[in-house]
Structures are given as C-alpha cells and as structure tokens.
Design a protein around this motif. Sequence first.
Motif, PDB file in Angstrom:
ATOM      1  N   LYS A 190       0.863  -1.191   0.000  1.00 18.50           N
ATOM      2  CA  LYS A 190       0.000   0.000   0.000  1.00 18.50           C
ATOM      3  C   LYS A 190       0.896   1.236   0.000  1.00 18.50           C
ATOM      4  O   LYS A 190       1.710   1.443   0.876  1.00 18.50           O
ATOM      5  CB  LYS A 190      -0.866  -0.022   1.250  1.00 18.50           C
ATOM      6  CG  LYS A 190      -1.986   0.970   1.181  1.00 18.50           C
ATOM      7  CD  LYS A 190      -3.050   0.668   2.196  1.00 18.50           C
ATOM      8  CE  LYS A 190      -4.150   1.726   2.029  1.00 18.50           C
ATOM      9  NZ  LYS A 190      -5.388   1.361   2.560  1.00 18.50           N
ATOM     10  N   ASN A 191       0.762   2.066  -1.055  1.00 19.51           N
ATOM     11  CA  ASN A 191       1.613   3.245  -1.178  1.00 19.51           C
ATOM     12  C   ASN A 191       0.903   4.473  -0.682  1.00 19.51           C
ATOM     13  O   ASN A 191      -0.305   4.573  -0.715  1.00 19.51           O
ATOM     14  CB  ASN A 191       1.955   3.465  -2.650  1.00 19.51           C
ATOM     15  CG  ASN A 191       2.760   2.332  -3.223  1.00 19.51           C
ATOM     16  OD1 ASN A 191       3.738   1.927  -2.636  1.00 19.51           O
ATOM     17  ND2 ASN A 191       2.342   1.819  -4.346  1.00 19.51           N
ATOM     18  N   SER A 192       1.703   5.480  -0.287  1.00 18.75           N
ATOM     19  CA  SER A 192       1.087   6.770  -0.041  1.00 18.75           C
ATOM     20  C   SER A 192       0.739   7.336  -1.415  1.00 18.75           C
ATOM     21  O   SER A 192       1.339   6.968  -2.419  1.00 18.75           O
ATOM     22  CB  SER A 192       2.069   7.673   0.692  1.00 18.75           C
ATOM     23  OG  SER A 192       3.061   8.109  -0.205  1.00 18.75           O
ATOM     24  N   SER A 193      -0.222   8.253  -1.436  1.00 16.99           N
ATOM     25  CA  SER A 193      -0.717   8.742  -2.724  1.00 16.99           C
ATOM     26  C   SER A 193       0.381   9.421  -3.532  1.00 16.99           C
ATOM     27  O   SER A 193       0.337   9.440  -4.760  1.00 16.99           O
ATOM     28  CB  SER A 193      -1.911   9.675  -2.501  1.00 16.99           C
ATOM     29  OG  SER A 193      -1.589  10.677  -1.590  1.00 16.99           O
ATOM     30  N   SER A 194       1.419   9.964  -2.858  1.00 14.48           N
ATOM     31  CA  SER A 194       2.462  10.666  -3.594  1.00 14.48           C
ATOM     32  C   SER A 194       3.283   9.716  -4.459  1.00 14.48           C
ATOM     33  O   SER A 194       3.956  10.136  -5.388  1.00 14.48           O
ATOM     34  CB  SER A 194       3.375  11.414  -2.621  1.00 14.48           C
ATOM     35  OG  SER A 194       4.004  10.492  -1.760  1.00 14.48           O
ATOM     36  N   ARG A 201      -3.155  -4.638 -15.439  1.00 16.27           N
ATOM     37  CA  ARG A 201      -3.824  -4.836 -14.141  1.00 16.27           C
ATOM     38  C   ARG A 201      -3.978  -3.529 -13.359  1.00 16.27           C
ATOM     39  O   ARG A 201      -4.313  -3.557 -12.176  1.00 16.27           O
ATOM     40  CB  ARG A 201      -3.062  -5.868 -13.294  1.00 16.27           C
ATOM     41  CG  ARG A 201      -3.114  -7.275 -13.865  1.00 16.27           C
ATOM     42  CD  ARG A 201      -4.490  -7.910 -13.645  1.00 16.27           C
ATOM     43  NE  ARG A 201      -4.723  -9.000 -14.596  1.00 16.27           N
ATOM     44  CZ  ARG A 201      -5.573  -8.927 -15.626  1.00 16.27           C
ATOM     45  NH1 ARG A 201      -6.281  -7.843 -15.859  1.00 16.27           N
ATOM     46  NH2 ARG A 201      -5.736  -9.948 -16.447  1.00 16.27           N
ATOM     47  N   ASP A 202      -3.718  -2.378 -14.041  1.00 13.90           N
ATOM     48  CA  ASP A 202      -3.915  -1.089 -13.351  1.00 13.90           C
ATOM     49  C   ASP A 202      -5.335  -1.037 -12.806  1.00 13.90           C
ATOM     50  O   ASP A 202      -6.252  -1.616 -13.408  1.00 13.90           O
ATOM     51  CB  ASP A 202      -3.782   0.092 -14.329  1.00 13.90           C
ATOM     52  CG  ASP A 202      -2.511   0.075 -15.152  1.00 13.90           C
ATOM     53  OD1 ASP A 202      -2.426   0.900 -16.085  1.00 13.90           O
ATOM     54  OD2 ASP A 202      -1.614  -0.742 -14.881  1.00 13.90           O
ATOM     55  N   MET A 203      -5.550  -0.295 -11.729  1.00  9.27           N
ATOM     56  CA  MET A 203      -6.912  -0.069 -11.270  1.00  9.27           C
ATOM     57  C   MET A 203      -7.580   0.882 -12.278  1.00  9.27           C
ATOM     58  O   MET A 203      -7.087   1.990 -12.513  1.00  9.27           O
ATOM     59  CB  MET A 203      -6.962   0.565  -9.881  1.00  9.27           C
ATOM     60  CG  MET A 203      -8.404   0.884  -9.467  1.00  9.27           C
ATOM     61  SD  MET A 203      -8.587   1.551  -7.826  1.00  9.27           S
ATOM     62  CE  MET A 203      -8.506   0.059  -6.861  1.00  9.27           C
ATOM     63  N   ILE A 204      -8.672   0.437 -12.877  1.00  8.59           N
ATOM     64  CA  ILE A 204      -9.384   1.282 -13.833  1.00  8.59           C
ATOM     65  C   ILE A 204     -10.723   1.651 -13.216  1.00  8.59           C
ATOM     66  O   ILE A 204     -11.542   0.775 -12.893  1.00  8.59           O
ATOM     67  CB  ILE A 204      -9.605   0.584 -15.196  1.00  8.59           C
ATOM     68  CG1 ILE A 204      -8.284   0.085 -15.775  1.00  8.59           C
ATOM     69  CG2 ILE A 204     -10.270   1.565 -16.175  1.00  8.59           C
ATOM     70  CD1 ILE A 204      -8.421  -0.668 -17.092  1.00  8.59           C
ATOM     71  N   VAL A 205     -10.930   2.930 -13.041  1.00  8.29           N
ATOM     72  CA  VAL A 205     -12.169   3.437 -12.465  1.00  8.29           C
ATOM     73  C   VAL A 205     -12.943   4.167 -13.551  1.00  8.29           C
ATOM     74  O   VAL A 205     -12.445   5.138 -14.119  1.00  8.29           O
ATOM     75  CB  VAL A 205     -11.878   4.384 -11.285  1.00  8.29           C
ATOM     76  CG1 VAL A 205     -13.174   5.002 -10.762  1.00  8.29           C
ATOM     77  CG2 VAL A 205     -11.163   3.635 -10.173  1.00  8.29           C
ATOM     78  N   ASP A 254      -7.753   4.689  -1.429  1.00  6.46           N
ATOM     79  CA  ASP A 254      -7.656   3.750  -0.301  1.00  6.46           C
ATOM     80  C   ASP A 254      -7.752   2.301  -0.761  1.00  6.46           C
ATOM     81  O   ASP A 254      -7.272   1.400  -0.072  1.00  6.46           O
ATOM     82  CB  ASP A 254      -8.809   4.011   0.693  1.00  6.46           C
ATOM     83  CG  ASP A 254      -8.471   5.175   1.625  1.00  6.46           C
ATOM     84  OD1 ASP A 254      -9.384   5.678   2.296  1.00  6.46           O
ATOM     85  OD2 ASP A 254      -7.285   5.569   1.650  1.00  6.46           O
ATOM     86  N   LYS A 255      -8.387   2.095  -1.922  1.00  7.48           N
ATOM     87  CA  LYS A 255      -8.561   0.730  -2.415  1.00  7.48           C
ATOM     88  C   LYS A 255      -7.371   0.222  -3.236  1.00  7.48           C
ATOM     89  O   LYS A 255      -7.311  -0.948  -3.580  1.00  7.48           O
ATOM     90  CB  LYS A 255      -9.830   0.655  -3.293  1.00  7.48           C
ATOM     91  CG  LYS A 255     -11.124   0.841  -2.521  1.00  7.48           C
ATOM     92  CD  LYS A 255     -12.325   0.946  -3.440  1.00  7.48           C
ATOM     93  CE  LYS A 255     -13.554   1.385  -2.670  1.00  7.48           C
ATOM     94  NZ  LYS A 255     -14.716   1.733  -3.503  1.00  7.48           N
ATOM     95  N   ILE A 256      -6.451   1.144  -3.559  1.00  2.97           N
ATOM     96  CA  ILE A 256      -5.320   0.725  -4.407  1.00  2.97           C
ATOM     97  C   ILE A 256      -4.329  -0.105  -3.588  1.00  2.97           C
ATOM     98  O   ILE A 256      -3.955   0.277  -2.489  1.00  2.97           O
ATOM     99  CB  ILE A 256      -4.616   1.938  -5.044  1.00  2.97           C
ATOM    100  CG1 ILE A 256      -5.588   2.647  -5.994  1.00  2.97           C
ATOM    101  CG2 ILE A 256      -3.369   1.528  -5.813  1.00  2.97           C
ATOM    102  CD1 ILE A 256      -5.045   3.921  -6.619  1.00  2.97           C
TER     103      ILE A 256
END
Lengths: 126, 151
Positions: free
Chosen positions: A4-8, A83-87, A124-126
């Motif tokens: 889990k990464n920080s958003s930066s 597999r990127d998160m695609i929203v 948060d879901k990434i």
Amino acid sequence: MKPKNSSSQLKALVVDDDRVTRMTHEALLKKVGVESLASVENGKKAVDLHCNGQSFDLILMDKDMPVMNGVEATKQLRSMGIRDMIVGVSSSRGAENVQQFMDAGLDHFYTKPLTVDMLKAIIDKI
Amino acid sequence: MDRNQSRRQVAAMKQSLFDQGLLDEQFIQLEELQDDANPNFVEEIVTLHYRDSSRLITSIEQALKERNPLDFNKLDTLMHQFKGSSSSIGAKKVKAECNLFREYCRAGSAEGCMRSFQQLKREYAALRKKLEAYFQLARQAGPQETACRSK
C-alpha cells in the motif's frame, strides 16, 4: 501484491475527451496528493501509452469518447494483461450503461462529477 | 471601496448565483481545488469551458439546420457532450435545459429541440455574463478564503 503506497508514490492517468474534466480530475488528484499524472483525450491514446511501456496505478476512464470509447479501451487494456486499477467515471447513469462498462473490466464505477471524498475512497482501495 | 467591503460584495454575488439556481455544488468543488499554487483555477476552468463549449453550440446549431430530417441521434450526442461540459463547472440551469433538449431528441420533436435550444443559449449567455462580472469583482477584491458553502 503491491504494498500500500502513499498517494504521492502513485501514478495516475486521466482519460477524458473534455478538457475541463481532464483539468478538474488532475487538480483533484493533486489535491489528494498524487504527484505523477498524465492525461489523454481518448481511449486509443490510453492504450497506446500502455503499448509504449507505460504503466499506472490508477486510470480514471471516461465512457463516451471519440476515436475509442472507455468501454473499448478498458476491454483492450484488460486483454493486454494490464492490471492497473481502472475506475470508470461517467455522467451516463443508466444501469445498462454502467453494467456494460463494468463488464469491460472496470474495478469501480463512479458517476460524474468526481469529488475529493470519492477520490480518497478510490485511492484507499489501491 | 475597502477590501472587506469588496469581499462581501463578491460573496454576495456568488450567493446570488446559487440562490437563482444558476450554479450548483460542483462550483464549490472547483473552488476547493483553488490554492496558492492555482489561485485562479476556477476562472481558468470556466474560461476554458466557454471556449470549448462555444464550438459545441456551433455544431448543434449546424445540426439543427440540417432539417430533412433532423438527425436526433447526432443532436443527442452533441448535447450529451455539452451537458457534461456544463456540469463540470456547476452550470445548474444550463444543465437542466440540456436535459430538456435531450428529452425532445428522444421524443423526435424538432420544434421542441429548436425551442429548448433557444432557451439554452439564453441561459448559457446569461450565466457567462454573470460569471465574467463575478470574476472581475473577485480579482479586484483580491485573494480571500475560498469555498464559502452556500446553504
């Protein structure tokens, strides 16, 4: 599994044919701390970026775009093994439209307009 | 006029735009994205919107002239784009006119489309003028705390 990464540390791609929406989504992403951003105006350009070796942690994909729409772009990206998160982010609300978009391979769908709170929930879901 | 008075005028003008039903929550969302790094973000976004959407207005006008028969699918697609663009700046009344136009497209009513498009253009022009006045006053008043939430 990705830690889990920080958003930066996240890298995001905005795919939307409307320039105002691209700018707004970029500003939203910066607001929640995403520093590495790219944006393109249709699905084909999103696919091309991936063909050229780029990868992203998050793609915000509009549905209705010229050249290649979001449904088609999402299908192609998934068939390429991306597999990127695609929203999916669209103003089209009909259940059928949303289901068609989800079936293409989205991780999540949100109705426009996107807000800071929605984006924080996504990250948060990434 | 002193600065506080100017700022009160700016806030009052903005509140009036909400009270008249011309703007919605999305405008507040845009203001919340404005900061020291992007102090004119909202004005830039709105300016860009008017630049891009005026091309859509022209395309819709053109499509309405091609009357034998009207291509309602094309009109609906163009209006969907225009509505999306209007929504992105919180143009509430314009968005409502877009919805009405699209209903007329779905009903296949040429006259309805023409009539609602004329009203849409009036709303579009009226909001543009009011926003230009608002931003001009806001620039004169100088930076202030952004995003006063309207009730």
